[in-house]
Design an enzyme around this catalytic site. Sequence first.
Site, PDB file in Angstrom:
ATOM      1  CB  CYS A 346      -1.104   0.175   0.833  1.00 43.82           C
ATOM      2  SG  CYS A 346      -2.153  -1.087   1.708  1.00 43.82           S
ATOM      3  CB  ALA A 347       4.368   2.579   0.602  1.00 44.89           C
TER       4      ALA A 347
END
Length: 392
Positions: A346-347
Site C-alpha cells: 500500500c505504498a
Amino acid sequence: VDYKKEFPQTIGVTNLDSAATGLVPAPVADFVFKYTSTSCANAGRSAYRKSVELTARIDFAREEIAGFFGAKTHELTFTPGATHALNWVAKGLNINCGDVIVLTKADHHANILPWMDLKKQGVQIRWVECDKSGQIDVTDFRQKVEGAKLAAFTGASNVTGAIQPIDVLVKICKEAGCLSVIDSAQLAPHKRVNFDELGADFMAIAGHKMMAPKGIGLLLANENSSGLLSPLIVGGGVIRDVTLDGYELQPFPIGFESGTPCVEGILGLHKLTNWLIEKGEDLYTHESELADICEENLRQNPKVKVIRGNLATPVMAINVEGWQPHKLAVKLDADYKIAVRSGHMCALPLVRDVLGYPEGLMRISFAAWNTHEDVEAVVCALREISNVRETR
Ligand code: PLP
C-alpha cells in the site's frame, strides 16, 4: 524478557508481520471475550444500571487512552481505524479550490488517496521527496510547505520502518501557518507519542496495529483545531437538538461518534494501553533489538538486500535475488511456517517509484511476541532460499 507466552496465537507459527496487524495479548483478548459474553447493554443510551455502567467505562477509557497518547480527553474521537481517521480529516476540513496540500512519497495509500480525492475540487498537491531508506527530505518539506494549507505525513514508514522527525516537521508547519496531519499507524505501536507536546493539529492511530482488537482507531485533534472539522457521519447519540428544520450536534469529539460505538474495540484498546504501561519501555527495546540483530545478519548475505531507515521501527523491507516477493513469502510460509508481508504494501509511490521495485518487496516486522529463535528462523530460511532460484 519473554512476552511470547502471552501470545498463544504464535504456537506453531513464526509471525513476522506485526506491521500488518498486531496479535492481541491474551489478557486483552480474555478481557474482551469476558465483556462480550456477559454484556447486555448499549452505551450512552438507556437509564438502567448496565447501560449507565458501560457509558461510564467508555468515558473512563477515553480519558485513559487520551492520557496514554498525551492528549486531552476532549481531543480524542474513536474511529474504526487509521484509514477512517485520515479520511475524516481530509473530507471534514474545509479545503477549497486553489488550496495547496503537501504529501510525502514515504506515505501509505491511506494518507494519500483521501487527499487525492480533493483534486476533483481544484486542490493542488505538492509532493515531498524521500530518500532510498524512506526518510522524508526535511529541506524539501520546508520549501513545499510554504504557502500550503496543510501537510500530511507519516510518523514511520510501513515499508522501511524509517522514523520521521515529526517534531521538526510539525514545527516547520507551525512556522509556515500550515496545518499538520500525522499518520501514526506505524509509529505508535513502537514508540510512545505525546500529542500535546508535539503540538500537531491531527493524528491518526490504528488500534489493531498496537495489538488491540480490530475495528478501533483514533483521531486525535488539537483542541484549537478540532473546531475546523465537520463530521462526515451523523445520526443518533450525538445531538444537542433535532427539530423538523434541522439539527445541532455536540462538539468534537462526541458529535463525531454517531451510532453505536465499537464497545469491544474501545474496551480492548483501553485494556491494551494499561497492558503496555505495565510492560513499560522494555517492550520497545526488545523488539528493536531483535530487528537490529536480524538486519545485521541479513546484511551479511550478499543475495539479500535489506532496506531500512537509519532510525527505524522494527520493520524492514527485503529483496532476495532471483525471487519474486510473493513467491518468497509463500515459500516462507509453506516450508518454514514464517508469516511475512509481500508486495507494494500500500505504498506504490515509495516501493515502485522511489525504491525502484515494481514487483514489490518482502517485509519483516517484529513485535513484542518475537524471540531470538524467530530471528534465527528467518535468517536461516533466507540463507537456504537465497541459494536456490525461484522456479517460475
Ligand atoms: N497508515 C499506515 C502507515 C499503515 O501502515 C496502515 C495500515 O497498513 C494504515 C495507515 C491503515 O490503518 P488501518 O488499517 O487502521 O485503517
